[in-house]
Design a protein around this motif. Structure first.
Motif, PDB file in Angstrom:
ATOM      1  N   ALA A  71      -4.802 -14.454   2.106  1.00 49.54           N
ATOM      2  CA  ALA A  71      -4.773 -14.588   3.564  1.00 49.54           C
ATOM      3  C   ALA A  71      -5.815 -13.687   4.217  1.00 49.54           C
ATOM      4  N   PHE A  72      -6.018 -12.503   3.664  1.00 52.45           N
ATOM      5  CA  PHE A  72      -6.986 -11.556   4.218  1.00 52.45           C
ATOM      6  C   PHE A  72      -8.388 -12.160   4.216  1.00 52.45           C
ATOM      7  N   SER A  73      -8.698 -12.971   3.203  1.00 60.24           N
ATOM      8  CA  SER A  73     -10.020 -13.599   3.135  1.00 60.24           C
ATOM      9  C   SER A  73     -10.200 -14.675   4.197  1.00 60.24           C
ATOM     10  N   ARG A  74      -9.090 -15.180   4.729  1.00 55.87           N
ATOM     11  CA  ARG A  74      -9.133 -16.268   5.711  1.00 55.87           C
ATOM     12  C   ARG A  74      -9.110 -15.778   7.143  1.00 55.87           C
ATOM     13  N   VAL A  75      -8.373 -14.698   7.431  1.00 58.31           N
ATOM     14  CA  VAL A  75      -8.197 -14.210   8.796  1.00 58.31           C
ATOM     15  C   VAL A  75      -9.376 -13.324   9.187  1.00 58.31           C
ATOM     16  N   ALA A  76      -9.915 -13.559  10.367  1.00 52.66           N
ATOM     17  CA  ALA A  76     -11.117 -12.835  10.793  1.00 52.66           C
ATOM     18  C   ALA A  76     -10.847 -11.351  11.042  1.00 52.66           C
ATOM     19  N   ALA A  77      -9.732 -11.022  11.673  1.00 55.12           N
ATOM     20  CA  ALA A  77      -9.434  -9.625  11.998  1.00 55.12           C
ATOM     21  C   ALA A  77      -9.044  -8.877  10.724  1.00 55.12           C
ATOM     22  N   LYS A  78      -9.828  -7.882  10.341  1.00 48.03           N
ATOM     23  CA  LYS A  78      -9.608  -7.171   9.085  1.00 48.03           C
ATOM     24  C   LYS A  78      -8.644  -6.010   9.306  1.00 48.03           C
ATOM     25  N   ARG A  79      -7.379  -6.369   9.464  1.00 51.83           N
ATOM     26  CA  ARG A  79      -6.335  -5.376   9.686  1.00 51.83           C
ATOM     27  C   ARG A  79      -5.040  -5.910   9.089  1.00 51.83           C
ATOM     28  N   ILE A  80      -4.355  -5.077   8.315  1.00 41.58           N
ATOM     29  CA  ILE A  80      -3.081  -5.447   7.709  1.00 41.58           C
ATOM     30  C   ILE A  80      -2.050  -4.399   8.107  1.00 41.58           C
ATOM     31  N   VAL A  81      -0.958  -4.825   8.703  1.00 37.87           N
ATOM     32  CA  VAL A  81       0.091  -3.926   9.156  1.00 37.87           C
ATOM     33  C   VAL A  81       1.351  -4.188   8.336  1.00 37.87           C
ATOM     34  N   LEU A  82       1.857  -3.160   7.659  1.00 40.66           N
ATOM     35  CA  LEU A  82       3.081  -3.288   6.880  1.00 40.66           C
ATOM     36  C   LEU A  82       4.265  -2.875   7.734  1.00 40.66           C
ATOM     37  N   LEU A  83       5.267  -3.747   7.798  1.00 39.66           N
ATOM     38  CA  LEU A  83       6.431  -3.535   8.660  1.00 39.66           C
ATOM     39  C   LEU A  83       7.694  -3.530   7.824  1.00 39.66           C
ATOM     40  N   GLY A  84       8.557  -2.575   8.105  1.00 39.24           N
ATOM     41  CA  GLY A  84       9.818  -2.500   7.377  1.00 39.24           C
ATOM     42  C   GLY A  84      10.550  -1.225   7.727  1.00 39.24           C
ATOM     43  N   THR A  85      11.659  -1.017   7.064  1.00 40.73           N
ATOM     44  CA  THR A  85      12.454   0.182   7.285  1.00 40.73           C
ATOM     45  C   THR A  85      11.912   1.327   6.429  1.00 40.73           C
ATOM     46  N   ALA A  86      12.432   2.517   6.678  1.00 39.94           N
ATOM     47  CA  ALA A  86      12.028   3.668   5.868  1.00 39.94           C
ATOM     48  C   ALA A  86      12.393   3.458   4.403  1.00 39.94           C
TER      49      ALA A  86
ATOM     50  N   ASP B 201       9.495 -18.190  -9.146  1.00 36.97           N
ATOM     51  CA  ASP B 201       8.346 -18.423 -10.017  1.00 36.97           C
ATOM     52  C   ASP B 201       7.190 -19.161  -9.333  1.00 36.97           C
ATOM     53  N   PRO B 202       7.450 -20.216  -8.541  1.00 37.78           N
ATOM     54  CA  PRO B 202       6.310 -20.928  -7.936  1.00 37.78           C
ATOM     55  C   PRO B 202       5.452 -20.054  -7.017  1.00 37.78           C
ATOM     56  N   PHE B 203       6.023 -19.005  -6.437  1.00 39.58           N
ATOM     57  CA  PHE B 203       5.263 -18.144  -5.526  1.00 39.58           C
ATOM     58  C   PHE B 203       4.260 -17.274  -6.270  1.00 39.58           C
ATOM     59  N   ALA B 204       4.458 -17.110  -7.588  1.00 39.01           N
ATOM     60  CA  ALA B 204       3.526 -16.325  -8.394  1.00 39.01           C
ATOM     61  C   ALA B 204       2.416 -17.185  -8.989  1.00 39.01           C
ATOM     62  N   ASP B 205       2.458 -18.483  -8.756  1.00 41.95           N
ATOM     63  CA  ASP B 205       1.451 -19.397  -9.281  1.00 41.95           C
ATOM     64  C   ASP B 205       0.154 -19.257  -8.485  1.00 41.95           C
ATOM     65  N   ALA B 206      -0.988 -19.196  -9.176  1.00 43.09           N
ATOM     66  CA  ALA B 206      -2.285 -18.995  -8.515  1.00 43.09           C
ATOM     67  C   ALA B 206      -2.616 -20.126  -7.550  1.00 43.09           C
ATOM     68  N   ARG B 207      -2.025 -21.289  -7.741  1.00 44.64           N
ATOM     69  CA  ARG B 207      -2.306 -22.403  -6.823  1.00 44.64           C
ATOM     70  C   ARG B 207      -1.832 -22.105  -5.409  1.00 44.64           C
ATOM     71  N   LEU B 208      -0.727 -21.384  -5.278  1.00 49.87           N
ATOM     72  CA  LEU B 208      -0.260 -21.049  -3.928  1.00 49.87           C
ATOM     73  C   LEU B 208      -1.242 -20.102  -3.250  1.00 49.87           C
ATOM     74  N   ALA B 209      -1.797 -19.157  -3.974  1.00 53.18           N
ATOM     75  CA  ALA B 209      -2.775 -18.248  -3.376  1.00 53.18           C
ATOM     76  C   ALA B 209      -3.968 -19.022  -2.837  1.00 53.18           C
ATOM     77  N   ARG B 210      -4.407 -20.040  -3.571  1.00 53.21           N
ATOM     78  CA  ARG B 210      -5.531 -20.840  -3.071  1.00 53.21           C
ATOM     79  C   ARG B 210      -5.152 -21.593  -1.802  1.00 53.21           C
ATOM     80  N   LEU B 211      -3.925 -22.087  -1.741  1.00 51.08           N
ATOM     81  CA  LEU B 211      -3.468 -22.767  -0.534  1.00 51.08           C
ATOM     82  C   LEU B 211      -3.392 -21.802   0.642  1.00 51.08           C
ATOM     83  N   VAL B 212      -2.880 -20.601   0.413  1.00 46.04           N
ATOM     84  CA  VAL B 212      -2.781 -19.597   1.472  1.00 46.04           C
ATOM     85  C   VAL B 212      -4.165 -19.193   1.966  1.00 46.04           C
ATOM     86  N   ALA B 213      -5.152 -19.232   1.064  1.00 43.47           N
ATOM     87  CA  ALA B 213      -6.528 -18.905   1.451  1.00 43.47           C
ATOM     88  C   ALA B 213      -7.163 -19.996   2.294  1.00 43.47           C
ATOM     89  N   GLY B 214      -6.538 -21.173   2.353  1.00 46.02           N
ATOM     90  CA  GLY B 214      -7.050 -22.246   3.197  1.00 46.02           C
ATOM     91  C   GLY B 214      -7.550 -23.458   2.464  1.00 46.02           C
TER      92      GLY B 214
END
Length: 427
Positions: free
Chosen positions: A206-221, A328-341
């Motif tokens: 996703a980082f390779s696809r989105v123009a704004a180069k900023r990643i914010v991690l959100l969660g509890t302590a 298991d399907p979320f760890a497949d490299a094909r999903l990463a390619r789809l997320v990249a666009g």
């Protein structure tokens, strides 16, 4: 002016999924002034209620506080009891024209006893017995065929009002805001979340696809270790753009961060519903008991990757007997390619991509990648529910679904003071 109370004692995401009901109640009688809307929530969610619904009067109740491990003399337990009594007295003194109890918990039903049962809708106690109104009773039967059905929780609650606000006016259409990618590290149920080693390649894509180069991690302590593990798995060129806010934001800060993002990466969480509420695009990963047709992000412009393994969706209260194969399907490299666009890659088996939108009934997830063999059954189900609620005449509802879901007591029994309520609220 009419005065209406909505009792919503569930969690973060459920409060945000009450939006269509509140909008429906506010607009239901166009010939007179809008009713004065009140909302009863867990006290910890009062800041969220104030930010999400600034025109609604919110009341707090200790519904999800810590257990009384110290016994009856624990001062914090006593404070919660006294606080709840004060809230009960406050609500009892107000003259409500209608009360909607959305939760079927014991506490919510206990709240219903503060009011004349003739004005209470949803879940209540009457003569000491728990009772569901016809609409929630019918909707609970849908749960027996979850794979083939699809009714968003926001629309289920909105139907308590009868005349529902148009679904495409509830949440704003999602558009990138320029603030980069937000990442929700996990939800309440660990097995419904992706571990860092699975999430890292998807975030990199996703980082390779989105123009704004900023990643914010959100969660509890408590999720700070997962944040550090995720950062270690990212390439240095990606990791240097990460801002770790796990455990560092209050509710106002979370609002501001999510409102500014281009996209939110998330499992099925309250933060996901907040993003939809604010019009921030969501990329959601649904697995295990999470079912996008029930609790997916509401509105236009979101993407959901749904595990469709044979055992999905399961019950979160039951132990997994299949080794979390839905992950298991979320760890497949094909999903990463789809997320990249990539538009040419097919998703891995057991995974379907959906785009969100609305139809006459409400929120809908339409497949754009992969095969959803239950889509025709789901369309038939939605036509049936839409016709039942009076928002989809002429859609060709299958009468066989009426035979499956309706029961004779729905129309044959006199329910005493509850008689005449019908399936859909009328005022």
């Amino acid at each position: 002016m009419k005065r209406v109370l909505v009792v919503q004692l569930a969690r973060f995401g459920d409060l945000l999924q009450t939006r269509r009901l509140l909008a429906s109640l506010a607009a239901r009688d166009m010939s007179s002034a809008a009713p004065e809307l009140h909302l009863l929530v867990d006290a910890s969610l009062l800041p969220l209620a104030g930010l999400a619904y600034p025109g609604v009067i919110a009341h707090g109740l200790a519904a999800h506080g810590p257990g009384n491990a110290a016994g009856a003399d624990d001062p914090s337990a006593l404070a919660r009891v006294l606080g709840n009594r004060a809230t009960f007295a406050e609500l009892s003194a107000l003259r409500f024209d209608r009360v909607y109890v959305l939760n079927h918990s014991g506490l919510a039903r206990a709240v219903s006893t503060l009011f004349d049962p003739d004005i209470v809708r949803g879940h209540l106690l009457t003569h000491g017995q728990p009772v569901k109104d016809p609409w929630p009773a019918l909707a609970f039967r849908f749960m027996a065929t979850r794979r083939e059905t699809g009714l968003n929780l926001m629309d289920f609650w909105a139907a308590f009002a009868g005349r529902m606000a148009p679904p495409d006016t509830v949440n704003p259409r999602a558009t990138p805001k320029g603030g980069g990618i937000g990442v929700v590290l996990a939800g309440r149920e660990a097995r419904r979340s992706l571990p860092p080693q699975v999430l890292a390649p998807l975030l990199t894509a996703a980082f390779s696809r989105v123009a704004a180069k900023r990643i914010v991690l959100l969660g509890t302590a408590d999720q700070a270790p997962a944040a550090r593990a995720l950062c270690r798995l990212l390439r240095p060129a990606v990791a240097e753009h990460v801002l770790d806010l796990s455990g560092k934001t209050d509710m106002g800060g979370l609002f501001r961060e999510i409102a500014a993002l281009d996209e939110l990466f998330t499992p099925d969480t309250g933060a996901m519903h907040l993003a939809a509420h604010l019009g921030t695009p969501v990329t959601a990963f649904f697995l295990s008991s999470a079912w996008c047709h029930e609790t997916g992000p509401y509105g236009h412009g979101h993407t959901v990757w749904q595990a469709l393994t044979p055992c999905a969706p399961c019950l979160e209260t039951a132990a997994c007997e299949h080794g979390l194969v839905c992950r298991d399907p979320f760890a497949d490299a094909r999903l990463a390619r789809l997320v990249a666009g990539s538009a040419k890659t097919a998703p891995p088996p057991g995974l379907v991509g959906y785009h969100t939108g609305t139809d006459a009934l409400g929120a809908v997830c339409e497949p754009f990648a992969g095969e959803d063999q239950t889509a025709p059954a789901r369309r038939a189900f939605r036509a049936f529910v839409a016709e039942h609620l009076g928002v989809g005449h002429g859609l060709g509802a299958d009468p066989g679904l009426g035979a499956r879901y309706y029961q004779e007591p729905d129309w044959m029994l006199d329910r005493g003071p509850l008689a005449g309520r019908g399936f859909v609220e009328t005022l």
